[in-house]
Design an enzyme around this catalytic site. Structure first.
Site, PDB file in Angstrom:
ATOM      1  N   ASN A 156       0.785  -1.243   0.000  1.00 39.92           N
ATOM      2  CA  ASN A 156       0.000   0.000   0.000  1.00 39.92           C
ATOM      3  C   ASN A 156       0.820   1.297   0.000  1.00 39.92           C
ATOM      4  OD1 ASN A 156       0.658  -0.625   2.662  1.00 39.92           O
ATOM      5  ND2 ASN A 156      -1.257   0.160   3.497  1.00 39.92           N
ATOM      6  N   GLU A 198       4.913  -4.518  11.914  1.00 41.94           N
ATOM      7  CA  GLU A 198       3.821  -3.545  11.787  1.00 41.94           C
ATOM      8  C   GLU A 198       2.690  -4.265  11.059  1.00 41.94           C
ATOM      9  OE1 GLU A 198       3.748  -0.735  13.221  1.00 41.94           O
ATOM     10  OE2 GLU A 198       5.852  -0.524  13.765  1.00 41.94           O
ATOM     11  N   CYS A 224      -3.548   0.560   7.010  1.00 43.78           N
ATOM     12  CA  CYS A 224      -3.642  -0.156   8.292  1.00 43.78           C
ATOM     13  C   CYS A 224      -4.394   0.683   9.310  1.00 43.78           C
ATOM     14  CB  CYS A 224      -2.251  -0.475   8.802  1.00 43.78           C
ATOM     15  SG  CYS A 224      -1.206   0.980   8.882  1.00 43.78           S
TER      16      CYS A 224
END
Ligand code: NAP
Length: 509
Positions: A176, A271, A305
């Protein structure tokens, strides 16, 4: 619809691709540009119309293992022996080169990621700023002095505790934010003197390969960086390699768990998945609250996210909030991201679009009411969805239990913020949360009790360039990314003890 054809014009990139039936890139392995032993290569598809826009090398495991050897034997020492102030100059040069080649990166981020022009430009800006702010990382690289005075055992001794680079970092990048996330991982790895091998996402590898070219021109020691174009499904052999003393992964919770199981003991920075809850108090400010929430749901079509996925609103303002969110969401224009006026481009692939459709259907089957959007309007095009659900049903929903990486949010009426807190904390994820309201005491209490890595007050979650640190708790990850903060995860402490016993340096009474 316009043809999706890649048209890079900067002279910097001419040596790293060829125009064949489709633009065919090389990749960068420890200073060498290679085409890979597999003549077929890996196809790169545009989510705009699913056409193949480029090919990148499909490396063999042996090619990658040989490259690890060069990064490990030579690269980690080359970068460590380069003075820190010279490393900073490299980042500044890359920042200048990114500005110069901006249009090519914007084109690639639009075609390969499906970003609208403003978002593509925003990612280039973020990458440039992150490079320049490496100066602030440098200020966090220090140690401790520990006097031996406080234990009878250590009298007449003293220690300094330093931080050293761990050596070679394996950096695994999600699709992304392929440019920014790679810049971030390369900067925090190399600023302290680690070499880095970067694994690009298979769907969006082009910005990473182009970025490697800029680092090469800017003078990063060639053996200290590699970009390994290998599918994730073939990574186990590489992940097991203990020459990587750190693995930094940004990706889904499922990938993170798998990598930790395969990788065994070492330093991790993970992450992982999120999708964030928002709590709206009865004294929230309008129109700021619905506007920020809708940005949080729809920005980059929910492929973030820190995207807003759950909205809990106190009953006193519930109806107004619901109506205003619906109205804001109706303004979102879905379509080809290259066209003027489009605010939501495609999502990355058809599989995610199907998961999004099924998750919405699952919520409806369990009593959810679709308030706006929710229609798939092309193989990769979706209308951002808002679904009203009853709190009693929440925990049964797919959308509560699993992050779906496309615009969809659940809206719930709660008696009070405490009820929202219990529901938010019962999720497996703990990345961020938002609170909208004005009663500072209630807000402070919620901040104290939310089990997340970051709380945003009167704004939607937004990690940005990591000027403020971010990272998850629970299934959302381990460690923190953020300027200065990540140094801790890519270094090891080393304690050096000096013994002066019997030398009369200290004269105790
Ligand atoms: P993904 O499918 O988990 O992939 C992430 C990266 O891991 C890709 O490079 C992928 O390569 C690689 N990978 C997959 N399987 C692997 C394996 N077995 N071993 C080693 N590497 C493997 O995630 P994504 O769809 O690209 O990105 C979206 C996810 O990232 C979401 O869950 C989002 O929440 C999360 N994310 C988190 C943050 C944060 O700050 N917490 C930021 C951004 C994104 P292939 O592409 O070749 O499979």
């Amino acid at each position: 619809m316009k043809k999706t054809e890649l048209n890079l014009t900067s002279t910097e990139f001419q040596p790293i691709f060829e125009k064949r039936e489709v633009t065919t890139f090389k990749t960068y392995l420890a200073g060498k540009w290679v085409s890979g032993s597999d003549p077929e290569g890996l196809k790169v598809v545009s989510p705009i119309d699913l056409s193949v826009i480029a090919k990148v090398p499909k490396l063999s495991l042996q090619e990658v293992k040989d490259t690890i050897g060069v990064n490990f034997e030579k690269g980690r020492w080359d970068i460590r022996n380069m003075p820190g102030e010279k490393r900073l100059k490299v980042y500044h040069r890359v920042a200048d080169l990114l500005e110069k080649t901006r249009e090519d990166f914007v084109e690639v981020l639009m075609l390969n990621n499906g970003k609208i022009r403003a978002a593509a430009n925003g990612e280039v800006d973020a990458a440039i700023e992150r490079l320049i702010r490496a100066d602030l990382d440098a200020k966090k690289i220090y140690g401790d002095f520990v006097p031996g005075d406080w234990s009878s055992e250590s009298l007449e001794t003293e220690a300094i505790v330093t931080r050293e680079p761990l050596g070679l970092v394996l950096a695994i990048v999600p699709f992304n934010y392929p440019l920014f996330d790679t810049v971030n991982k390369i900067v925090y790895s190399t600023v302290i003197g680690n070499a880095v091998m970067v694994k690009p996402p298979s769907s969006t590898p082009l910005p990473l390969i182009m970025l490697a070219r800029l680092f090469e021109i800017a003078g990063l020691p060639p053996a200290s960086l590699s970009i390994i174009t290998l599918p994730g499904s073939e990574m186990d052999e590489i992940v097991k390699d203990k020459r990587f003393q750190v693995i930094s992964l940004t990706g889904s919770t499922e990938t993170g768990e798998h990598v930790i199981k395969v990788g065994g003991i070492r330093q991790y920075l993970m992450e992982l998945g999120g999708g964030d809850p928002v709590i709206v108090l009865k004294d929230a400010t309008f129109p700021l609250t619905p506007q920020r929430i809708v940005t949080g749901i729809t920005s980059y079509t929910g492929q973030r996210c820190d995207s807003v996925k759950l909205i809990f609103a106190e009953e006193e303002i519930y109806d107004k909030l619901k109506n205003d969110i619906i109205e804001e969401m109706r303004k979102v224009k879905v379509g080809d991201p290259r066209e003027e006026g489009i605010s939501a481009g495609p999502i990355i692939d058809q599989k995610t679009a199907e998961e999004w459709e099924n998750a919405i259907q699952d919520a409806i089957n369990k009593g959810g009411r679709l308030l706006v959007g929710g229609k798939r309007v092309g193989p990769t095009y979706i209308e951002p969805a808002l679904i009203e659900v009853d709190k009693e049903k929440l925990k049964d929903l797919y959308l509560f239990n699993k992050e779906v990486f496309a615009s969809v949010a659940l809206l719930l009426k709660v008696k009070d913020a405490n009820e929202a807190l219990q529901l938010a904390n019962s999720r497996r994820y703990g990345l961020d949360a938002s609170i909208f309201g004005n009663d500072i005491n209630r807000i402070r209490e919620l901040i104290r009790k939310l089990e997340v890595g970051a709380v945003y007050v009167n704004d939607a979650p937004k990690h940005g360039i990591g000027y403020f640190p971010f990272g998850g708790r629970k299934d959302s990850g381990v460690g923190r990314e953020g300027i200065g903060y990540t140094i801790e995860y890519v270094t090891a402490m080393k304690t050096i003890v000096y013994n002066y016993k019997g030398r009369n340096v200290w004269k105790y009474m």
